[in-house]
Design a protein around this motif. Structure first.
Motif, PDB file in Angstrom:
ATOM      1  N   ASP A 112      12.166  56.427  41.596  1.00  0.00           N
ATOM      2  CA  ASP A 112      13.477  56.693  42.190  1.00  0.00           C
ATOM      3  C   ASP A 112      14.086  58.001  41.711  1.00  0.00           C
ATOM      4  OD1 ASP A 112      13.599  54.374  43.765  1.00  0.00           O
ATOM      5  OD2 ASP A 112      14.249  53.177  42.054  1.00  0.00           O
ATOM      6  N   ARG A 113      13.413  58.682  40.793  1.00  0.00           N
ATOM      7  CA  ARG A 113      13.953  59.944  40.279  1.00  0.00           C
ATOM      8  C   ARG A 113      12.963  61.096  40.452  1.00  0.00           C
ATOM      9  NH1 ARG A 113      14.347  59.825  34.885  1.00  0.00           N
ATOM     10  NH2 ARG A 113      15.692  61.672  34.938  1.00  0.00           N
ATOM     11  N   ARG A 115      11.099  64.340  41.907  1.00  0.00           N
ATOM     12  CA  ARG A 115      11.464  65.571  42.622  1.00  0.00           C
ATOM     13  C   ARG A 115      10.182  66.323  42.958  1.00  0.00           C
ATOM     14  NH1 ARG A 115      11.011  70.056  39.342  1.00  0.00           N
ATOM     15  NH2 ARG A 115      10.784  69.631  37.098  1.00  0.00           N
ATOM     16  N   SER A 404       7.407  55.756  50.711  1.00  0.00           N
ATOM     17  CA  SER A 404       8.539  54.879  50.448  1.00  0.00           C
ATOM     18  C   SER A 404       8.346  54.187  49.103  1.00  0.00           C
ATOM     19  CB  SER A 404       8.673  53.827  51.557  1.00  0.00           C
ATOM     20  OG  SER A 404       8.873  54.452  52.810  1.00  0.00           O
ATOM     21  N   THR A 414      14.143  51.550  47.886  1.00  0.00           N
ATOM     22  CA  THR A 414      15.129  52.249  47.066  1.00  0.00           C
ATOM     23  C   THR A 414      15.064  53.766  47.193  1.00  0.00           C
ATOM     24  OG1 THR A 414      13.584  52.084  45.188  1.00  0.00           O
ATOM     25  CG2 THR A 414      15.332  50.421  45.344  1.00  0.00           C
ATOM     26  N   SER A 415      13.936  54.316  47.612  1.00  0.00           N
ATOM     27  CA  SER A 415      13.821  55.771  47.740  1.00  0.00           C
ATOM     28  C   SER A 415      12.772  56.117  48.789  1.00  0.00           C
ATOM     29  CB  SER A 415      13.413  56.421  46.413  1.00  0.00           C
ATOM     30  OG  SER A 415      14.351  56.194  45.407  1.00  0.00           O
ATOM     31  N   THR A 416      12.896  57.306  49.358  1.00  0.00           N
ATOM     32  CA  THR A 416      11.868  57.856  50.234  1.00  0.00           C
ATOM     33  C   THR A 416      11.569  59.279  49.795  1.00  0.00           C
ATOM     34  OG1 THR A 416      13.550  58.566  51.845  1.00  0.00           O
ATOM     35  CG2 THR A 416      12.468  56.438  52.228  1.00  0.00           C
ATOM     36  N   LEU A 417      10.293  59.627  49.806  1.00  0.00           N
ATOM     37  CA  LEU A 417       9.848  60.954  49.392  1.00  0.00           C
ATOM     38  C   LEU A 417       9.251  61.672  50.587  1.00  0.00           C
ATOM     39  CD1 LEU A 417       7.920  59.854  46.158  1.00  0.00           C
ATOM     40  CD2 LEU A 417      10.340  60.447  46.347  1.00  0.00           C
TER      41      LEU A 417
END
Length: 456
Positions: A112-113, A115, A404, A414-417
């Motif tokens: 979730d973090r 980059r 995902s 919770t997050s998508t990249l």
């Protein structure tokens, strides 16, 4: 030496630095700088330096040393634009600070973090087959008849190949050893292809793993690779004379340790996904659509009497579910279930504690992994099927050009990249606290990493 907190002067490549012994000691006794202030290391010390300060001369790059000294002082890594990553890493390796530099570049993995840290274009024309993360933060890309190897700053090392035969899979046994599975080329009497171990650092061939049946060495085409926690290497194998199954080798001796022959109704030789389950001491072997018309997943027990401890297949699936094909599967970290994904990007779960997969797949209704509809593949691109991975209690799924991230016991999105605009993601891999995504178009690898925690 003036005590652990005394001043120390270092002349590095003609540039003079002054610091304290305690700063150098913070590098650790197993590093060059830490050893310099140890009482047992006193060669090259000029105790009569200006002001009575101990002085050392080091014939290395002063620009990089300034960065590394600042890292020891502050805990932060601040690299000037004119200092190349490769040069800094070379100098960090010399001083024994490479792990410290890596830790300052990115933090512990958190889906979730993440980059996007870099996008690296492949040097070969065409599509890559697979990407595999290395334990040290580097990776490799299987591409045609070769595997291209990258260190953790994404500088390309010497590529490896096995008779230039097409590569089906690759895996890191450790950060210095790379396993390659390459298929036999049809219409030749040469015993090319197979499984081999290479140096990930130099590209040199270390060992070829042979398969023998009835004491006769046979040629074979391997598919997927895996290894356990007891130094055993596994590969799905297809022999020329219908010797289908899972080959097993001791990675220390390189000798064949076993062969699990394919039983009726259990597709093993074509398996395109292998995964070792520590909790049950079994090997998951999955053969999935479109490699076969139906999907087969088995858990194999290699102890004493080899047997299929658990299995599931979508053969005979009710008509209402016939259009849902399992395209990828992974064992979850809880050791109790498998996760699968179909062509509609739906996630499904299988309870491996139930006999024979009783109850079937528990499909989640249209999970909508990506917030938008899939785009049509331009210029007739080959389809990239979704892939799965589990890491650190999180579940990852690639669909089209997005990955995902699902978290928690209910696997909530919770997050998508979404990284470079280089086409669909054909494979991804997690390791060395990084995520690598291989794009179908132009063979681009996106590198995702977690930002380091703030320095307080």
């Amino acid at each position: 030496m003036k005590g652990k907190r005394g001043r120390v002067r270092l002349n590095v490549g003609g540039r003079v630095f002054e610091t304290t012994a305690s700063t150098l000691a913070s590098a650790g006794r197993d590093t060059m700088l830490g050893a310099m202030i140890d009482a047992s290391w006193n060669h090259g010390v000029d105790g009569d330096g200006e002001g009575g300060v101990d002085e050392y001369f080091i014939d290395r790059d002063p620009e990089c040393f300034a960065v590394l000294l600042d890292l020891l002082r502050t805990g932060g890594l601040h690299v000037p634009p004119h200092v190349a990553d490769g040069v800094l890493c070379r100098e960090a390796l010399y001083y024994g600070l490479l792990d410290r530099v890596r830790a300052a570049r990115w933090g512990p993995f958190d889906g979730d973090r993440l980059r996007l840290a870099a996008s690296v274009a492949g040097s070969a024309v065409g599509d890559g087959t697979a990407v595999r993360a290395a334990p040290d933060g580097g990776c490799c890309v299987a591409h045609g008849g070769a595997v291209r190897v990258y260190n953790w700053v994404m500088e390309e090392r010497r590529a490896v190949h096995l008779d230039h035969a097409p590569v089906n899979d690759a895996a890191y046994l450790d950060e210095a050893t790379l396993l390659v599975a390459a298929r036999e080329r049809p219409g030749t009497d040469r015993r090319d292809g197979g499984v081999a171990a290479f140096s990930a650092l130099t590209g040199d061939l270390r060992h070829r793993f042979r398969v023998a049946h009835d004491r006769h060495v046979r040629s074979f085409t391997p598919g997927a690779l895996a290894f356990d926690n007891r130094c055993k290497v596994f590969a799905s194998c297809k022999g020329r004379f219908n010797e289908y199954g899972i080959g097993v080798w001791d990675c220390t001796t390189g000798e064949q340790a076993d062969f699990f022959y394919e039983p009726p109704g259990c597709a093993l030789g074509d398996a395109d996904k292998l995964q070792w389950l520590d909790g049950t001491s079994t090997l998951m072997a999955a053969t999935m659509f479109p490699r076969t018309d139906s999907s087969f997943i088995s858990l194999l027990d290699f102890r004493d009497k080899k047997n299929v401890a658990w299995s599931w297949s979508d053969v005979g699936t009710p008509a209402s579910l016939e259009d849902k094909h399992v395209l990828h599967a992974i064992a979850m970290e809880d050791g109790r279930s498998l996760c699968v994904i179909n062509q509609y990007d739906d996630l499904g779960f299988l309870d491996i504690r139930s006999s024979g997969g009783a109850g079937g797949v528990r499909w989640r209704s249209r999970s909508k992994l990506a917030a938008r509809k899939k785009k049509a593949s331009p210029r007739g691109e080959e389809t990239c099927y979704p892939k799965l991975a589990a890491h650190g209690g999180q579940l990852f799924a690639s669909t089209n050009d997005t990955i995902s991230v699902f978290s928690g016991p209910d696997h909530v999105l919770t997050s998508t990249l979404r990284g470079s605009d280089a086409g669909a993601i054909c494979d991804f891999s997690i390791g060395g606290d990084r995520l690598f995504a291989l794009h179908n178009e132009e063979n681009v690898v996106d590198v995702w990493e977690t930002s380091p925690p703030p320095i307080i």
